[in-house]
Design an enzyme around this catalytic site. Structure first.
Site, PDB file in Angstrom:
ATOM      1  N   SER A  86      -6.254   2.050  -8.454  1.00 40.78           N
ATOM      2  CA  SER A  86      -7.208   2.440  -7.276  1.00 40.78           C
ATOM      3  C   SER A  86      -7.082   4.168  -7.285  1.00 40.78           C
ATOM      4  O   SER A  86      -6.751   4.774  -8.266  1.00 40.78           O
ATOM      5  CB  SER A  86      -6.754   2.299  -6.026  1.00 40.78           C
ATOM      6  OG  SER A  86      -5.537   2.822  -5.629  1.00 40.78           O
ATOM      7  N   SER A 101      -6.526   6.104  -4.657  1.00 39.98           N
ATOM      8  CA  SER A 101      -5.945   6.608  -3.756  1.00 39.98           C
ATOM      9  C   SER A 101      -4.931   7.955  -3.951  1.00 39.98           C
ATOM     10  O   SER A 101      -4.679   8.647  -2.958  1.00 39.98           O
ATOM     11  CB  SER A 101      -4.964   5.782  -3.154  1.00 39.98           C
ATOM     12  OG  SER A 101      -3.617   5.295  -3.918  1.00 39.98           O
ATOM     13  N   LYS A 142       2.541   6.755  -4.410  1.00 42.45           N
ATOM     14  CA  LYS A 142       2.144   7.552  -3.502  1.00 42.45           C
ATOM     15  C   LYS A 142       3.046   9.080  -3.754  1.00 42.45           C
ATOM     16  O   LYS A 142       3.912   9.102  -4.492  1.00 42.45           O
ATOM     17  CB  LYS A 142       2.078   7.104  -2.052  1.00 42.45           C
ATOM     18  CG  LYS A 142       1.689   5.840  -1.746  1.00 42.45           C
ATOM     19  CD  LYS A 142       0.156   5.789  -1.651  1.00 42.45           C
ATOM     20  CE  LYS A 142      -0.545   4.429  -1.325  1.00 42.45           C
ATOM     21  NZ  LYS A 142      -1.830   4.840  -1.684  1.00 42.45           N
ATOM     22  N   SER A 149      -6.580   6.237   1.290  1.00 37.06           N
ATOM     23  CA  SER A 149      -5.297   5.658   0.903  1.00 37.06           C
ATOM     24  C   SER A 149      -4.676   5.193   2.013  1.00 37.06           C
ATOM     25  O   SER A 149      -4.347   5.414   3.062  1.00 37.06           O
ATOM     26  CB  SER A 149      -4.327   6.969   0.600  1.00 37.06           C
ATOM     27  OG  SER A 149      -3.100   6.470   0.372  1.00 37.06           O
TER      28      SER A 149
END
Length: 295
Positions: free
Chosen positions: A100, A102, A157, A260
């Site tokens: 993705s 994010s 992340k 996100s």
């Protein structure tokens, strides 16, 4: 069933086949080949000379006697390769694909990355139990971890808060332990996926500098935060969220701040869920020049 477990089962199955082949089956075939050749040589003694065709037949009989069954060719012979892949993937580096946007602009959807599995300690594969300590994640590290709400899914992340930190994200401004993280404006970033521009900033967390994105039209408050362990350590308001990171956990966020799903929504990442530190892009089919290290 996750890939690590599948790979572990393959190692066990092929390893057992390899062991049976080396200890039992191969010696049997060699003994049988010896007997066949001895019998064939006795038959050749009645001839005055040995022709090329007889020699070829002898070689064929020897080859056929040593021939592995088909199931061994597809099990025991692959064991060394599968074992090396398993060990590298479990203890050294593991490849992942970014699914993705994010982590824009640091990582693009479609990036193939490498994750260092030893940075945060050596863990037993499948069980994920740490057996050798190493350093802990630091603020600014990009980490891959098993999503706390569904551990069959891997997330990526950036670590914002470590155990004991107070992280505040209010009015799209980040503060760690009362110290504001300075954002230096950069030229607006064009998001090809959303076909829109986002505000582009450079920030430094710890000793790591990276870029982040903010969408001007997105609200500051958190919409749809879940119930999660230690949720009482977070205070939500119209301006955003303030969280005290509990022991053994980490607060993580995506660099694409308004696009996100991260600790602001589903909570903290337990240390036991860590997979490793992402550090290298080795391929992106849509952007072939995206190869190298990143912060």
């Amino acid at each position: 069933m996750n890939f690590a477990l599948i790979l572990f089962i393959l190692v066990l199955v092929t390893g057992l086949a390899w062991l049976v082949e080396k200890i039992i089956l191969l010696p049997r075939r060699r003994q049988m080949a010896k007997q066949i050749l001895e019998e064939y040589d006795r038959q050749l003694e009645q001839f005055d000379s040995v022709t090329d065709s007889m020699t070829a037949t002898r070689a064929r009989l020897h080859r056929d006697a040593l021939q592995q069954p088909w199931w061994l060719e597809y099990s025991a012979n692959f064991f060394p390769v599968i074992l090396v892949v398993f060990l590298l993937r479990s203890f050294v580096v593991e490849p992942f694909k970014i699914p993705s946007s994010s982590m824009l602009p640091t990582l693009l959807a479609g990036d193939f990355i490498l994750v260092n599995k030893f940075n945060y300690g050596m863990r037993l594969p499948v069980l994920n139990k740490k057996i050798i300590e190493n350093r802990n994640p630091e603020r600014g590290d990009v980490v891959v971890f098993r999503y706390p709400k569904d551990e069959s899914i891997d997330y990526i992340k950036r670590v914002i808060g470590v155990p004991g930190d107070t992280v505040a994200y209010l009015d799209k401004n980040l503060t760690i332990n009362g110290q504001a993280v300075r954002q230096t404006p950069l030229p607006d970033y064009f998001d090809e996926e959303r076909i829109s521009y986002a505000k582009h900033y450079q920030q430094t967390i710890g000793n790591k500098t990276n870029a982040i994105l903010n969408s001007p039209g997105a609200p500051s408050f958190i919409i749809g935060a879940d119930d999660f362990p230690f949720r009482d350590q977070c205070t939500y308001s119209n301006d955003g969220v303030v969280c005290k990171v509990p022991p053994g956990h980490y607060f993580v966020m995506g660099d694409n701040r308004d696009n996100s799903a991260d600790s602001r929504f589903w909570g903290f990442v337990p240390d036991r869920n860590l997979v490793g530190r992402a550090f290298f892009i080795w391929l992106n089919f849509s952007h072939l020049k995206r190869i190298g290290y990143f912060n």
